[in-house]
Design an enzyme around this catalytic site. Structure first.
Site, short mmCIF file in Angstrom:
data_model
loop_
_atom_site.label_atom_id
_atom_site.label_comp_id
_atom_site.label_asym_id
_atom_site.label_seq_id
_atom_site.Cartn_x
_atom_site.Cartn_y
_atom_site.Cartn_z
N ASP A 1 -0.16 -6.04 0.32
CA ASP A 1 -1.40 -6.41 -0.34
C ASP A 1 -1.13 -7.69 -1.13
OD1 ASP A 1 -3.05 -4.20 0.42
OD2 ASP A 1 -1.93 -2.95 -0.99
N HIS B 1 -3.94 -0.89 -5.95
CA HIS B 1 -4.25 -2.09 -6.73
C HIS B 1 -4.48 -1.75 -8.21
CE1 HIS B 1 -4.57 -3.59 -2.78
NE2 HIS B 1 -5.87 -3.69 -2.66
N GLU B 2 -5.27 -0.70 -8.43
CA GLU B 2 -5.62 -0.32 -9.80
C GLU B 2 -4.38 0.10 -10.58
OE1 GLU B 2 -8.98 0.71 -6.94
OE2 GLU B 2 -6.80 1.02 -6.98
N CYS C 1 0.87 -1.17 0.00
CA CYS C 1 0.00 0.00 0.00
C CYS C 1 0.91 1.23 0.00
CB CYS C 1 -0.89 0.00 1.22
SG CYS C 1 -1.85 1.54 1.41
N VAL D 1 5.71 -13.57 -23.98
CA VAL D 1 6.50 -13.34 -22.77
C VAL D 1 6.95 -14.68 -22.20
CG1 VAL D 1 4.55 -13.27 -21.14
CG2 VAL D 1 6.65 -12.01 -20.63
N GLU D 2 8.19 -14.73 -21.77
CA GLU D 2 8.74 -15.95 -21.17
C GLU D 2 8.28 -16.01 -19.71
OE1 GLU D 2 10.81 -18.53 -19.01
OE2 GLU D 2 11.53 -16.47 -18.80
N SER D 3 7.81 -17.18 -19.28
CA SER D 3 7.13 -17.30 -17.99
C SER D 3 8.03 -17.05 -16.78
CB SER D 3 6.44 -18.65 -17.86
OG SER D 3 7.38 -19.70 -17.94
#
Length: 162
Positions: free
Chosen positions: A60, A94-95, A53, A75-77
């Site tokens: 969070d 969060h947003e 936060c 994208v490579e994991s």
């Protein structure tokens, strides 16, 4: 597998992995999509996302769902895992986190379509579940993005799905 398509992959198989505790989009690595003529979804489920936060510095926790239709790059994991880990000490709402992830993945691989959905655990009795998406403007993928944004959360949640 044709190794020339993997020239930029340095983290997969590397036994000396270093974890970056500060937000770092440069961790993301991509490789060539060998089936770019096809439309198909790739979905990542990341149930252990952590950020801070920006006001209280409290942690969070979230499950992050990333789905995309790749274009020329994917994208490579392992790099995605390390990238998401780099949010561990990053202070953002969060947003903001979901929008940052979306934009960083668009920059890294230019997908046809992508969505990022964060399902954060409740704090103070409230959970926040931001959803963001993008489809290439002026294409059917923009239409998909608009449709999925309108319909992304049509089914009510059950209390046991967190």
């Amino acid at each position: 597998m044709d190794k020339k398509h993997l020239d930029n992959i340095t983290l997969l198989g590397n036994q000396n992995t270093k974890y970056d505790f500060d937000y770092n989009p440069n961790i993301l690595e991509v490789f060539d999509n060998k089936h770019s003529e096809n439309d198909y979804f790739v979905k990542f489920n990341c149930p252990e996302f952590t950020s801070l936060c920006p006001i209280t510095s409290q942690p969070d926790f979230a499950s992050i769902y990333i789905s995309y239709i790749p274009a020329k790059k994917m994208v490579e994991s392992k790099s995605l895992k390390l990238y998401l880990f780099s949010f561990r000490n990053h202070g953002a709402f969060h947003e903001d986190c979901m929008n940052i992830i979306l934009k960083d993945l668009i920059k890294a691989m230019s997908p046809k379509y992508i969505e990022v959905w964060g399902k954060f655990t409740p704090r103070g009795g409230i959970s926040i579940d931001p959803y963001v998406n993008y489809g290439i403007i002026g294409t059917k993928y923009q239409d998909i993005a608009e449709y999925r944004l309108k319909n992304h959360d049509l089914y009510p949640e059950k209390i046991d799905n967190r």
